[in-house]
Scaffold this motif. Sequence first.
Motif, PDB file in Angstrom:
ATOM      1  N   ASN A  85       0.818  -1.227   0.000  1.00 55.47           N
ATOM      2  CA  ASN A  85       0.000   0.000   0.000  1.00 55.47           C
ATOM      3  C   ASN A  85       0.844   1.267   0.000  1.00 55.47           C
ATOM      4  O   ASN A  85       0.419   2.303   0.456  1.00 55.47           O
ATOM      5  CB  ASN A  85      -0.927  -0.005   1.214  1.00 55.47           C
ATOM      6  CG  ASN A  85      -0.109  -0.110   2.479  1.00 55.47           C
ATOM      7  OD1 ASN A  85       1.069  -0.461   2.445  1.00 55.47           O
ATOM      8  ND2 ASN A  85      -0.733   0.203   3.597  1.00 55.47           N
ATOM      9  N   ASP A  86       2.065   1.153  -0.461  1.00 60.56           N
ATOM     10  CA  ASP A  86       2.902   2.340  -0.469  1.00 60.56           C
ATOM     11  C   ASP A  86       2.764   3.050  -1.810  1.00 60.56           C
ATOM     12  O   ASP A  86       3.447   2.739  -2.779  1.00 60.56           O
ATOM     13  CB  ASP A  86       4.359   1.928  -0.236  1.00 60.56           C
ATOM     14  CG  ASP A  86       5.229   3.147  -0.037  1.00 60.56           C
ATOM     15  OD1 ASP A  86       4.686   4.263  -0.120  1.00 60.56           O
ATOM     16  OD2 ASP A  86       6.432   2.978   0.185  1.00 60.56           O
ATOM     17  N   ALA A  87       1.883   3.988  -1.838  1.00 61.31           N
ATOM     18  CA  ALA A  87       1.636   4.703  -3.088  1.00 61.31           C
ATOM     19  C   ALA A  87       2.674   5.785  -3.321  1.00 61.31           C
ATOM     20  O   ALA A  87       2.834   6.282  -4.430  1.00 61.31           O
ATOM     21  CB  ALA A  87       0.242   5.314  -3.081  1.00 61.31           C
ATOM     22  N   ALA A  88       3.391   6.164  -2.263  1.00 59.30           N
ATOM     23  CA  ALA A  88       4.309   7.290  -2.377  1.00 59.30           C
ATOM     24  C   ALA A  88       5.494   6.969  -3.283  1.00 59.30           C
ATOM     25  O   ALA A  88       6.087   7.844  -3.882  1.00 59.30           O
ATOM     26  CB  ALA A  88       4.810   7.689  -0.991  1.00 59.30           C
ATOM     27  N   SER A  89       5.861   5.715  -3.337  1.00 59.25           N
ATOM     28  CA  SER A  89       7.032   5.365  -4.122  1.00 59.25           C
ATOM     29  C   SER A  89       6.627   4.667  -5.406  1.00 59.25           C
ATOM     30  O   SER A  89       5.795   3.768  -5.409  1.00 59.25           O
ATOM     31  CB  SER A  89       7.929   4.447  -3.295  1.00 59.25           C
ATOM     32  OG  SER A  89       8.952   3.941  -4.115  1.00 59.25           O
ATOM     33  N   SER A  90       7.227   5.103  -6.485  1.00 61.51           N
ATOM     34  CA  SER A  90       6.899   4.473  -7.754  1.00 61.51           C
ATOM     35  C   SER A  90       7.753   3.219  -7.969  1.00 61.51           C
ATOM     36  O   SER A  90       7.492   2.420  -8.849  1.00 61.51           O
ATOM     37  CB  SER A  90       7.150   5.456  -8.898  1.00 61.51           C
ATOM     38  OG  SER A  90       8.482   5.892  -8.849  1.00 61.51           O
ATOM     39  N   LEU A  91       8.790   3.085  -7.160  1.00 61.96           N
ATOM     40  CA  LEU A  91       9.641   1.907  -7.301  1.00 61.96           C
ATOM     41  C   LEU A  91       9.122   0.812  -6.381  1.00 61.96           C
ATOM     42  O   LEU A  91       8.485   1.086  -5.380  1.00 61.96           O
ATOM     43  CB  LEU A  91      11.074   2.253  -6.892  1.00 61.96           C
ATOM     44  CG  LEU A  91      11.741   3.346  -7.713  1.00 61.96           C
ATOM     45  CD1 LEU A  91      12.769   4.056  -6.877  1.00 61.96           C
ATOM     46  CD2 LEU A  91      12.372   2.748  -8.950  1.00 61.96           C
ATOM     47  N   ASP A  92       9.456  -0.401  -6.735  1.00 62.84           N
ATOM     48  CA  ASP A  92       9.058  -1.467  -5.813  1.00 62.84           C
ATOM     49  C   ASP A  92      10.256  -2.011  -5.054  1.00 62.84           C
ATOM     50  O   ASP A  92      10.241  -3.106  -4.547  1.00 62.84           O
ATOM     51  CB  ASP A  92       8.309  -2.587  -6.539  1.00 62.84           C
ATOM     52  CG  ASP A  92       9.131  -3.143  -7.669  1.00 62.84           C
ATOM     53  OD1 ASP A  92      10.252  -2.643  -7.873  1.00 62.84           O
ATOM     54  OD2 ASP A  92       8.659  -4.082  -8.334  1.00 62.84           O
ATOM     55  N   SER A  93      11.335  -1.226  -5.057  1.00 59.42           N
ATOM     56  CA  SER A  93      12.463  -1.631  -4.227  1.00 59.42           C
ATOM     57  C   SER A  93      13.042  -0.399  -3.549  1.00 59.42           C
ATOM     58  O   SER A  93      12.809   0.723  -3.968  1.00 59.42           O
ATOM     59  CB  SER A  93      13.536  -2.320  -5.078  1.00 59.42           C
ATOM     60  OG  SER A  93      14.053  -1.410  -6.013  1.00 59.42           O
ATOM     61  N   HIS A  94      13.778  -0.639  -2.494  1.00 56.30           N
ATOM     62  CA  HIS A  94      14.419   0.469  -1.790  1.00 56.30           C
ATOM     63  C   HIS A  94      15.826   0.027  -1.417  1.00 56.30           C
ATOM     64  O   HIS A  94      16.228  -1.103  -1.698  1.00 56.30           O
ATOM     65  CB  HIS A  94      13.612   0.842  -0.549  1.00 56.30           C
ATOM     66  CG  HIS A  94      13.510  -0.260   0.453  1.00 56.30           C
ATOM     67  ND1 HIS A  94      12.587  -1.269   0.365  1.00 56.30           N
ATOM     68  CD2 HIS A  94      14.253  -0.527   1.560  1.00 56.30           C
ATOM     69  CE1 HIS A  94      12.743  -2.101   1.373  1.00 56.30           C
ATOM     70  NE2 HIS A  94      13.750  -1.681   2.123  1.00 56.30           N
ATOM     71  N   LEU A  95      16.554   0.921  -0.789  1.00 63.09           N
ATOM     72  CA  LEU A  95      17.911   0.576  -0.369  1.00 63.09           C
ATOM     73  C   LEU A  95      17.893   0.202   1.098  1.00 63.09           C
ATOM     74  O   LEU A  95      17.285   0.889   1.923  1.00 63.09           O
ATOM     75  CB  LEU A  95      18.849   1.770  -0.548  1.00 63.09           C
ATOM     76  CG  LEU A  95      19.489   2.007  -1.898  1.00 63.09           C
ATOM     77  CD1 LEU A  95      20.577   3.052  -1.730  1.00 63.09           C
ATOM     78  CD2 LEU A  95      20.067   0.730  -2.478  1.00 63.09           C
ATOM     79  N   SER A  96      18.585  -0.852   1.407  1.00 63.86           N
ATOM     80  CA  SER A  96      18.644  -1.280   2.789  1.00 63.86           C
ATOM     81  C   SER A  96      20.108  -1.374   3.206  1.00 63.86           C
ATOM     82  O   SER A  96      20.917  -1.979   2.513  1.00 63.86           O
ATOM     83  CB  SER A  96      17.957  -2.644   2.901  1.00 63.86           C
ATOM     84  OG  SER A  96      18.039  -3.085   4.231  1.00 63.86           O
ATOM     85  N   ALA A  97      20.420  -0.734   4.335  1.00 65.65           N
ATOM     86  CA  ALA A  97      21.800  -0.801   4.834  1.00 65.65           C
ATOM     87  C   ALA A  97      21.958  -2.117   5.575  1.00 65.65           C
ATOM     88  O   ALA A  97      21.432  -2.289   6.670  1.00 65.65           O
ATOM     89  CB  ALA A  97      22.100   0.380   5.748  1.00 65.65           C
ATOM     90  N   ILE A  98      22.677  -3.047   4.986  1.00 63.49           N
ATOM     91  CA  ILE A  98      22.771  -4.372   5.584  1.00 63.49           C
ATOM     92  C   ILE A  98      24.019  -4.544   6.438  1.00 63.49           C
ATOM     93  O   ILE A  98      24.165  -5.535   7.128  1.00 63.49           O
ATOM     94  CB  ILE A  98      22.748  -5.475   4.498  1.00 63.49           C
ATOM     95  CG1 ILE A  98      23.912  -5.283   3.538  1.00 63.49           C
ATOM     96  CG2 ILE A  98      21.417  -5.476   3.767  1.00 63.49           C
ATOM     97  CD1 ILE A  98      24.199  -6.505   2.721  1.00 63.49           C
ATOM     98  N   ALA A  99      24.919  -3.590   6.363  1.00 69.47           N
ATOM     99  CA  ALA A  99      26.115  -3.682   7.199  1.00 69.47           C
ATOM    100  C   ALA A  99      26.637  -2.282   7.459  1.00 69.47           C
ATOM    101  O   ALA A  99      26.460  -1.381   6.646  1.00 69.47           O
ATOM    102  CB  ALA A  99      27.195  -4.520   6.516  1.00 69.47           C
ATOM    103  N   THR A 100      27.247  -2.100   8.616  1.00 69.41           N
ATOM    104  CA  THR A 100      27.862  -0.829   8.962  1.00 69.41           C
ATOM    105  C   THR A 100      29.326  -1.096   9.267  1.00 69.41           C
ATOM    106  O   THR A 100      29.631  -1.968  10.067  1.00 69.41           O
ATOM    107  CB  THR A 100      27.179  -0.225  10.205  1.00 69.41           C
ATOM    108  OG1 THR A 100      25.774  -0.280  10.005  1.00 69.41           O
ATOM    109  CG2 THR A 100      27.604   1.206  10.411  1.00 69.41           C
ATOM    110  N   CYS A 101      30.172  -0.361   8.590  1.00 70.91           N
ATOM    111  CA  CYS A 101      31.607  -0.577   8.800  1.00 70.91           C
ATOM    112  C   CYS A 101      32.183   0.634   9.505  1.00 70.91           C
ATOM    113  O   CYS A 101      32.007   1.757   9.059  1.00 70.91           O
ATOM    114  CB  CYS A 101      32.320  -0.786   7.464  1.00 70.91           C
ATOM    115  SG  CYS A 101      31.602  -2.096   6.467  1.00 70.91           S
TER     116      CYS A 101
END
Lengths: 346, 252
Positions: A85-101
């Motif tokens: 239900n996320d109408a705000a984004s036209s993309l169906d993917s986002h960026l996720s920070a999976i690690a912090t160095c």
Amino acid sequence: MEAPDHPAIPFAFCHDQKNFRLLELPPDLLNVVTSADPPVLRIKSSESAPAHAVLCTDNLAYQIRQVQSSNSIFLTKPAKDNHSNDAASSLDSHLSAIATCKSTLELHPVSGSAIPHLKQCLPLYFSNEDGSRPTPVEGRSKRDVFSNIPLADQESERSWVELMAFELDGVSLRPNAEELRSVWKAIRTAADSQGFDLSQQFLARDAWKEAEEDGCPRELVHALLRKLSGNGSQIETDWMQLDRVKFVRWTGAMVLDRERDRIPGGVSITAFMEAWKDELPESWRAHASLDLLKGAYSQPTPSTIVITDDYDAIEAPAPSESTNNLSGKASLRSRKWHEKFKNARR
Amino acid sequence: MPSIPLYPPSHNQLDSCASNPSSASSSVSVSAPVAAPAPIPNPLPPLLHTPSGLAVIEMQGTINMPSAELVHDLDDDDDDDDDERRDGEEMEVEMDDESLAKGGQAAKHNKRPKSKAAYEAETAIGRLVFPYYSPTEPTDNKWMKRVHLYVGRHQRMTGEVKKLVNPLAVIRRRQQQGPVGSGKGTANEVSEKGADVDMDVDVDADTTRDGTAGENRNGSTAKGDDEEEELEIVDIVRYKILFSQRPEPVSG
């Protein structure tokens, strides 16, 4: 806010953080890693302190240094949007920070000789007075030895050849000076009795037959011939040709070492030169010259000469020099690092 | 100390470890040959793409996240009306500005996924915008000069895309290659298969949560784990998005 024609990419922090490290790749190493058939790299460290981790390819070696950063470095990955239900984004993917160095790993080229390492870890091979040659029961294979030398394998191999180290029943050994002298004597005897000239091509097996009769392992004869010929392969079967410069230099050092055992204070230069030339094939006698032994001897008086202790390490670049270079570069770099952040703060 | 092998990138086993909430819920069959899941579209400009999809974002400062424990605690007594509680959860963005945190919270509220799994997995930080980027002119690299990270409605960080002088190898501990006995360093196909099997076991372990599956897995791979540590280069990153300045206020 942002212009509508520039879609915003949602950026999220993933709680299931993964363990990744970031390793800076210098150009040489980048070429290796991105080549068509990249080799497996190895991280080695020396057994003796200080144990720096060193990343090695066959012919490159880099010391690994961890550089802390006050910045947050996120490693991100595209992730699927789970919410429908996320109408705000036209993309169906986002960026996720999976690690912090909190740090990156920097690589600094290491150069140097493996001779000190090999000298430290290879047991000496020698003959007892009764002619027997004890073989250490416990020992390490060449491969095992190399994996503990924090240098590129090619460098270790070079030093291995230089020290005439050899493997006997899976145990790595290096001969002592006396043992080498007796091998050499056997080779000379073989040359004399079979009538081949060491300055010309000869068959290696003609040379080691004699030595083997003295109880000397063939591997050791090969190690000596490999060093003196300058090309390592196929000693067993092929005709071989000794490298004149290497050969003349080595015999000089060997004779000088022998003379030191006889007269520790130093031998007269004239006597030494005669003894040296006597070891050489007729056609190479004229090539004996003190210039070849530069750095390997000292002169207690103008007319006498004595060999230095670590003459067998002379050919390799002095390790202390490379360490100085390394720290010099590092301090330059850290200075730049501070300047960078000073600028960023302004 | 024995030497540790560092394997070069293979580009065949991308998703097996990297976090991917959606794949954890989808089941992967062991016996049938596994078709690679459709790749997740990379929202970044193509210049920043890597084969594995990994990218580097660096910023001056720290983002304080709620600890994973907190999230799990909330999750344990999960019921329909705990939305309130979640909204009360604080996300602090430590950028010398408290309002940033509140803005972030607001953004999260708007975009907060309804699905429980997704909520567990992530906390929204903000939105990345490349204001000069045009997909129709991808060869023009002027867009690299500016990137914005909007956090909430009132905060914005400005940064840029930088080409790294020394590209970064992303390295991790190498994953076990399938059952013990399959040779090391075999063809890529084998390692890919192995990774898939492993992933499946992982899924099982996660869903049962009673520890037995996990133990079995440890038992079957213990040999390899104990014997020697192996590392691998997952990917090589050549650009990074760098936010080196403080956040600035923007009007909504």
